[in-house]
Design a protein around this motif. Sequence first.
Motif, mmCIF file in Angstrom:
data_model
loop_
_atom_site.group_PDB
_atom_site.id
_atom_site.type_symbol
_atom_site.label_atom_id
_atom_site.label_comp_id
_atom_site.label_asym_id
_atom_site.label_seq_id
_atom_site.Cartn_x
_atom_site.Cartn_y
_atom_site.Cartn_z
ATOM 1 N N SER A 1 0.988 7.267 6.538
ATOM 2 C CA SER A 1 2.039 6.819 7.450
ATOM 3 C C SER A 1 1.656 5.532 8.158
ATOM 4 O O SER A 1 2.453 4.586 8.255
ATOM 5 N N TYR A 2 0.417 5.451 8.634
ATOM 6 C CA TYR A 2 -0.017 4.249 9.348
ATOM 7 C C TYR A 2 -0.151 3.053 8.413
ATOM 8 O O TYR A 2 0.154 1.919 8.799
ATOM 9 N N LEU A 3 -0.611 3.280 7.189
ATOM 10 C CA LEU A 3 -0.692 2.176 6.231
ATOM 11 C C LEU A 3 0.693 1.589 5.982
ATOM 12 O O LEU A 3 0.859 0.358 5.942
ATOM 13 N N ARG A 4 1.678 2.455 5.787
ATOM 14 C CA ARG A 4 3.055 1.984 5.563
ATOM 15 C C ARG A 4 3.566 1.206 6.776
ATOM 16 O O ARG A 4 4.128 0.119 6.643
ATOM 17 N N ARG A 5 3.394 1.778 7.969
ATOM 18 C CA ARG A 5 3.887 1.128 9.179
ATOM 19 C C ARG A 5 3.202 -0.217 9.405
ATOM 20 O O ARG A 5 3.859 -1.215 9.747
ATOM 21 N N CYS A 6 1.892 -0.232 9.214
ATOM 22 C CA CYS A 6 1.151 -1.475 9.413
ATOM 23 C C CYS A 6 1.569 -2.539 8.408
ATOM 24 O O CYS A 6 1.777 -3.708 8.755
ATOM 25 N N HIS A 7 1.692 -2.148 7.143
ATOM 26 C CA HIS A 7 2.087 -3.115 6.113
ATOM 27 C C HIS A 7 3.458 -3.694 6.424
ATOM 28 O O HIS A 7 3.672 -4.906 6.317
ATOM 29 N N GLN A 8 4.390 -2.848 6.818
ATOM 30 C CA GLN A 8 5.745 -3.321 7.102
ATOM 31 C C GLN A 8 5.796 -4.188 8.353
ATOM 32 O O GLN A 8 6.708 -5.007 8.502
ATOM 33 N N ALA A 9 4.808 -4.017 9.252
ATOM 34 C CA ALA A 9 4.751 -4.829 10.472
ATOM 35 C C ALA A 9 3.969 -6.121 10.275
ATOM 36 O O ALA A 9 3.798 -6.886 11.220
ATOM 37 N N GLY A 10 3.481 -6.351 9.062
ATOM 38 C CA GLY A 10 2.749 -7.580 8.790
ATOM 39 C C GLY A 10 1.283 -7.519 9.163
ATOM 40 O O GLY A 10 0.603 -8.557 9.204
ATOM 41 N N ILE A 11 0.769 -6.324 9.432
ATOM 42 C CA ILE A 11 -0.657 -6.172 9.714
ATOM 43 C C ILE A 11 -1.402 -6.191 8.380
ATOM 44 O O ILE A 11 -0.990 -5.533 7.425
ATOM 45 N N PRO A 12 -2.503 -6.939 8.285
ATOM 46 C CA PRO A 12 -3.200 -7.073 7.004
ATOM 47 C C PRO A 12 -3.997 -5.823 6.636
ATOM 48 O O PRO A 12 -5.180 -5.693 6.958
ATOM 49 N N VAL A 13 -3.335 -4.892 5.981
ATOM 50 C CA VAL A 13 -3.976 -3.682 5.454
ATOM 51 C C VAL A 13 -3.768 -3.665 3.941
ATOM 52 O O VAL A 13 -2.885 -4.358 3.421
ATOM 53 N N PRO A 14 -4.559 -2.888 3.214
ATOM 54 C CA PRO A 14 -4.299 -2.763 1.772
ATOM 55 C C PRO A 14 -2.912 -2.175 1.548
ATOM 56 O O PRO A 14 -2.497 -1.251 2.261
ATOM 57 N N TYR A 15 -2.204 -2.705 0.562
ATOM 58 C CA TYR A 15 -0.880 -2.165 0.270
ATOM 59 C C TYR A 15 -1.014 -0.707 -0.166
ATOM 60 O O TYR A 15 -1.790 -0.390 -1.077
ATOM 61 N N PRO A 16 -0.277 0.233 0.483
ATOM 62 C CA PRO A 16 -0.349 1.641 0.092
ATOM 63 C C PRO A 16 0.501 1.893 -1.154
ATOM 64 O O PRO A 16 1.725 1.761 -1.112
ATOM 65 N N VAL A 17 -0.127 2.236 -2.255
ATOM 66 C CA VAL A 17 0.578 2.404 -3.536
ATOM 67 C C VAL A 17 1.272 3.756 -3.618
ATOM 68 O O VAL A 17 2.466 3.836 -3.889
ATOM 69 N N GLN A 18 0.516 4.842 -3.373
ATOM 70 C CA GLN A 18 1.102 6.170 -3.463
ATOM 71 C C GLN A 18 0.187 7.185 -2.803
ATOM 72 O O GLN A 18 -0.996 6.940 -2.609
ATOM 73 N N ILE A 19 0.783 8.346 -2.444
ATOM 74 C CA ILE A 19 0.007 9.470 -1.944
ATOM 75 C C ILE A 19 0.358 10.681 -2.779
ATOM 76 O O ILE A 19 1.525 10.912 -3.115
ATOM 77 N N ASP A 20 -0.665 11.442 -3.129
ATOM 78 C CA ASP A 20 -0.481 12.659 -3.922
ATOM 79 C C ASP A 20 -1.426 13.705 -3.354
ATOM 80 O O ASP A 20 -2.629 13.668 -3.607
ATOM 81 N N GLY A 21 -0.901 14.609 -2.530
ATOM 82 C CA GLY A 21 -1.758 15.588 -1.865
ATOM 83 C C GLY A 21 -2.671 14.905 -0.873
ATOM 84 O O GLY A 21 -2.216 14.245 0.065
ATOM 85 N N THR A 22 -3.974 15.020 -1.089
ATOM 86 C CA THR A 22 -4.948 14.390 -0.179
ATOM 87 C C THR A 22 -5.584 13.148 -0.795
ATOM 88 O O THR A 22 -6.652 12.721 -0.357
ATOM 89 N N GLU A 23 -4.931 12.572 -1.796
ATOM 90 C CA GLU A 23 -5.416 11.319 -2.383
ATOM 91 C C GLU A 23 -4.428 10.195 -2.102
ATOM 92 O O GLU A 23 -3.228 10.326 -2.361
ATOM 93 N N ILE A 24 -4.955 9.092 -1.581
ATOM 94 C CA ILE A 24 -4.141 7.893 -1.354
ATOM 95 C C ILE A 24 -4.644 6.798 -2.281
ATOM 96 O O ILE A 24 -5.826 6.458 -2.272
#
Length: 293
Positions: A152-175
Amino acid sequence: MSSYSAEFANLDDSQSYVRTRRSPRVWNESTIDDLGSEQRYSSWPFIEKLARGPQPYPAWIIEDAAAIDTELGVLKTGKEGDVFLVERATTQRSVLLAAKRYRRREQLQFSRSQSYTEGRAARRSRDNRAVSNNSLYGREVAALQWANAEWSYLRRCHQAGIPVPYPVQIDGTEILMEFIEDPLNPSAAAPRLQQLARHDPRLATLWDQLAETMEKFVTLGLTHGDFSAYNLLVAGERLVVIDVPQCVDLAGNPQGLDYLHRDCVNMCEWFTAKGLPRDADSLFTSLLASMFA
């Protein structure tokens, strides 16, 4: 433990590169169903859209159902989980990804303080009690909570222009997320800020990026909560924030401003020690002004 995991179990976080057993492979469709022990089919086509990164998807995302993921080695180990280097490939192209995997319940050793999560709560009271009691079921719930929080935070940060790795996908406990590469060493991980030498000529530019990043965090009503030179990557001239599951809600967490001030102190002390003096109280005051603007 797999052969890859055994080899990389003692990898020192201070190293700026990744050792892998990567070797040229020839795609052989006659053996496509005979995957190796470190391979699997891409799960991208089968996960829900909300479990995928923000649109528009980057051009490097591979959506092909025939793509195969190959584990290449360990990037980082930790108490809550490990980060692996994964190659997702088709007959035409490939991309390197970082796979963060929170540990299975029998392996969990969660050390994150519950003070980070004040203001957050599981929907079911049973889950809240289990997490508080640190039971086996509670640790399983905690793993899912931390993975979902980071996603959730990766998505929010990316959309806000914060330089984080782009979140590709989540599957259970793997991101699965963007692999941040060292521009000077292709296929190697970008070094951590901690590895920069004293008086590095990039320090001033990196500080400006950090101050802007912290301002964007507070604009979202958050602080990283664990900012240090170990949670920042330097990809050439670019600063990238990693490890965000413990982000603190500045309004919902009673200790929110304390965490923000601690982040300011940690980063100002590090830059000052490297030869670029910075004042934590001035930074904190500036961020508060942005927060309440």
